[in-house]
Design a protein around this motif. Structure first.
Motif, PDB file in Angstrom:
ATOM      1  N   GLN A 177       0.859  -1.184   0.000  1.00 50.43           N
ATOM      2  CA  GLN A 177       0.000   0.000   0.000  1.00 50.43           C
ATOM      3  C   GLN A 177       0.898   1.237   0.000  1.00 50.43           C
ATOM      4  O   GLN A 177       1.447   1.616   1.028  1.00 50.43           O
ATOM      5  N   PRO A 178       1.064   1.895  -1.178  1.00 48.97           N
ATOM      6  CA  PRO A 178       1.974   3.043  -1.235  1.00 48.97           C
ATOM      7  C   PRO A 178       1.401   4.255  -0.514  1.00 48.97           C
ATOM      8  O   PRO A 178       0.186   4.451  -0.449  1.00 48.97           O
ATOM      9  N   ALA A 179       2.290   5.082   0.051  1.00 50.00           N
ATOM     10  CA  ALA A 179       1.861   6.314   0.713  1.00 50.00           C
ATOM     11  C   ALA A 179       1.476   7.365  -0.321  1.00 50.00           C
ATOM     12  O   ALA A 179       0.614   8.201  -0.076  1.00 50.00           O
ATOM     13  N   LYS A 180       2.125   7.342  -1.480  1.00 49.26           N
ATOM     14  CA  LYS A 180       1.805   8.238  -2.591  1.00 49.26           C
ATOM     15  C   LYS A 180       1.281   7.396  -3.737  1.00 49.26           C
ATOM     16  O   LYS A 180       1.000   6.221  -3.583  1.00 49.26           O
ATOM     17  N   ASN A 362      -1.947 -10.827   6.466  1.00 52.30           N
ATOM     18  CA  ASN A 362      -1.593  -9.548   5.854  1.00 52.30           C
ATOM     19  C   ASN A 362      -2.766  -8.570   5.824  1.00 52.30           C
ATOM     20  O   ASN A 362      -2.618  -7.390   6.151  1.00 52.30           O
ATOM     21  N   THR A 363      -3.921  -9.056   5.412  1.00 53.69           N
ATOM     22  CA  THR A 363      -5.078  -8.155   5.286  1.00 53.69           C
ATOM     23  C   THR A 363      -5.516  -7.620   6.648  1.00 53.69           C
ATOM     24  O   THR A 363      -5.889  -6.447   6.774  1.00 53.69           O
ATOM     25  N   GLU A 364      -5.433  -8.442   7.689  1.00 51.36           N
ATOM     26  CA  GLU A 364      -5.829  -7.984   9.020  1.00 51.36           C
ATOM     27  C   GLU A 364      -4.800  -7.022   9.611  1.00 51.36           C
ATOM     28  O   GLU A 364      -5.158  -6.040  10.275  1.00 51.36           O
ATOM     29  N   LEU A 365      -3.522  -7.283   9.378  1.00 55.93           N
ATOM     30  CA  LEU A 365      -2.491  -6.338   9.832  1.00 55.93           C
ATOM     31  C   LEU A 365      -2.661  -4.980   9.160  1.00 55.93           C
ATOM     32  O   LEU A 365      -2.565  -3.928   9.813  1.00 55.93           O
ATOM     33  N   LEU A 366      -2.910  -4.985   7.852  1.00 56.62           N
ATOM     34  CA  LEU A 366      -3.106  -3.736   7.118  1.00 56.62           C
ATOM     35  C   LEU A 366      -4.364  -3.024   7.585  1.00 56.62           C
ATOM     36  O   LEU A 366      -4.374  -1.796   7.765  1.00 56.62           O
ATOM     37  N   ASP A 380       4.260   6.519   5.234  1.00 56.56           N
ATOM     38  CA  ASP A 380       5.218   5.789   4.405  1.00 56.56           C
ATOM     39  C   ASP A 380       4.500   4.600   3.755  1.00 56.56           C
ATOM     40  O   ASP A 380       3.410   4.210   4.177  1.00 56.56           O
ATOM     41  N   ASP A 381       5.160   4.034   2.731  1.00 49.23           N
ATOM     42  CA  ASP A 381       4.622   2.824   2.113  1.00 49.23           C
ATOM     43  C   ASP A 381       4.532   1.710   3.157  1.00 49.23           C
ATOM     44  O   ASP A 381       5.377   1.609   4.048  1.00 49.23           O
ATOM     45  N   ILE A 382       3.504   0.887   3.022  1.00 46.90           N
ATOM     46  CA  ILE A 382       3.335  -0.258   3.917  1.00 46.90           C
ATOM     47  C   ILE A 382       3.327  -1.524   3.071  1.00 46.90           C
ATOM     48  O   ILE A 382       2.489  -1.674   2.179  1.00 46.90           O
TER      49      ILE A 382
END
Length: 393
Positions: A177-180, A362-366, A380-382
């Protein structure tokens, strides 16, 4: 040169305008076109696409100035700036003209110095609008380019929930998931042989387009080298890739990397840590989240040539998982600028996700970190890459 359409039924208006603005006409600063009523003005506009300003009387035969303004709106002629001319006592019509889209007005008897000032003010507004439109078009073009860049970058990253469905010994999943619009994080994985799986995660030092370009170069180098030399030593490959990137790096960018090779038969993982965050290991037997102990000496890639990277190992037992992540996970901030840290993710893993498959992990952490960020800007990017080892079936 600015072309101005003057609309007035008084026969001496053309002569007066040409006389008063003779210097500007001679120097080709202004050019004037004349019409005696609104209908003729519409015809002149159709003939001359370069007209920028209209000076129009309100009271005219055949088509008055107010009707002319309405026709401009009906014909969607909106980029013109219209200056209305009428007697000072005719304020009701002047107000109506302004409500119909006129930019400004001058009163009769005409003061030509005031007309010149009004024209210059109008030209200044036209220039501001033109610059705004130019900047807007550039922004739209940049946004389109970024959208394409995002699609290209995302297409470079593997996104399948189950990329190796025929392999029952392990499962893995990655997301970014990019920040920009585009970002500098990366992850990848590939089977090097029937019993060796390569996987890595990385984080470029910058953000946005420069980081995305550096990310693409880095990922391509890793993919090419491990595709072409699947049996090569892990640390030697990384030393070679580091030398290529560090040799020509005028921007002084660097990338942290955590690269691994899983022995699918045994669960032994060889890894090289290039200055990256410490992975989390989910232990099935103890139901604990273990932080991989960090070894000294793992510089990020691209800082210096000929750095002596070394590899280490850790053991995954059947049912264990490893979670690789970039610092966007722990460095996320809420609206009060309070740092998220890694602890909430460790707690969520231990009490809710320790036995789950990589996609859910991954989906739950995000989801959890995004809930914490809320209305704040993503710092920042994640990126997350989770592998679960099932062992020999």
């Amino acid at each position: 040169m600015i072309t101005i359409l003057c609309v007035d039924d008084e026969p001496d208006m053309e002569m007066l305008v040409m006389q008063q603005f003779r210097k500007q006409i001679r120097s080709k600063e202004y050019a004037f076109i004349f019409a005696s009523h609104g209908q003729e003005a519409l015809e002149k506009l159709a003939e001359h696409s370069d007209i920028k300003i209209v000076l129009s009387d309100i009271n005219m035969p055949e088509m008055d100035g107010l009707t002319f303004l309405s026709k401009l709106k009906e014909n969607n002629i909106t980029e013109l700036k219209t200056i209305m001319v009428s007697a000072y006592s005719d304020m009701d019509n002047i107000r109506t003209a302004m409500n119909r889209g006129a930019f400004d007005f001058i009163t009769k008897p005409i003061n030509f110095d005031d007309m010149d000032i009004t024209i210059k003010k109008t030209l200044s507004e036209i220039e501001v609008y033109a610059n705004f439109r130019h900047d807007r078009e550039k922004l739209i073009a940049i946004q389109k380019d970024l959208a394409i860049a995002y699609e290209i970058q995302q297409s470079m990253l593997p996104k399948k929930e189950n990329p190796f469905p025929e392999r029952k010994e392990f499962s893995l999943h990655g997301l970014l998931q990019p920040a920009k619009s585009v970002g500098g994080d990366l992850y990848d994985y590939m089977l090097l042989s029937a019993n060796r799986l390569f996987f890595l995660i990385g984080d470029v030092s910058d953000k946005g387009v420069p980081a995305a370009l550096f990310m693409a170069i880095t990922r391509t180098l890793f993919k090419t080298h491990f595709d072409n030399y699947p049996n090569a030593d892990l640390k030697e490959q990384i030393i070679h890739i580091n030398n290529i990137l560090a040799r020509d790096n005028p921007s002084f960018m660097f990338v942290t990397v955590f690269a691994c090779i899983l022995d699918i038969d045994t669960g032994l993982v060889e890894y090289v840590d290039c200055g990256h965050e410490q992975p989390l290991i989910l232990r099935k037997a103890t139901q604990e989240v273990e932080v991989l102990k960090k070894k000294d000496g793992g510089l990020p890639i691209c800082l210096t040539e000929d750095f002596p990277y070394f590899s280490s190992t850790f053991q995954l037992n059947p049912g264990d998982s490893i979670v690789l992540y970039t610092d966007g996970l722990e460095d996320a901030h809420d609206v009060d600028n309070v740092r998220f840290t890694i602890e909430p993710s460790k707690q969520l893993l231990k009490y809710a996700l320790i036995n789950e498959e990589p996609t859910k992990v991954n989906t739950e952490l995000l989801k959890n970190v995004n809930s914490y960020i809320g209305d704040a800007n993503q710092f920042d990017d994640i990126t997350l890459l989770t592998l679960k080892y099932h062992g020999k079936q």
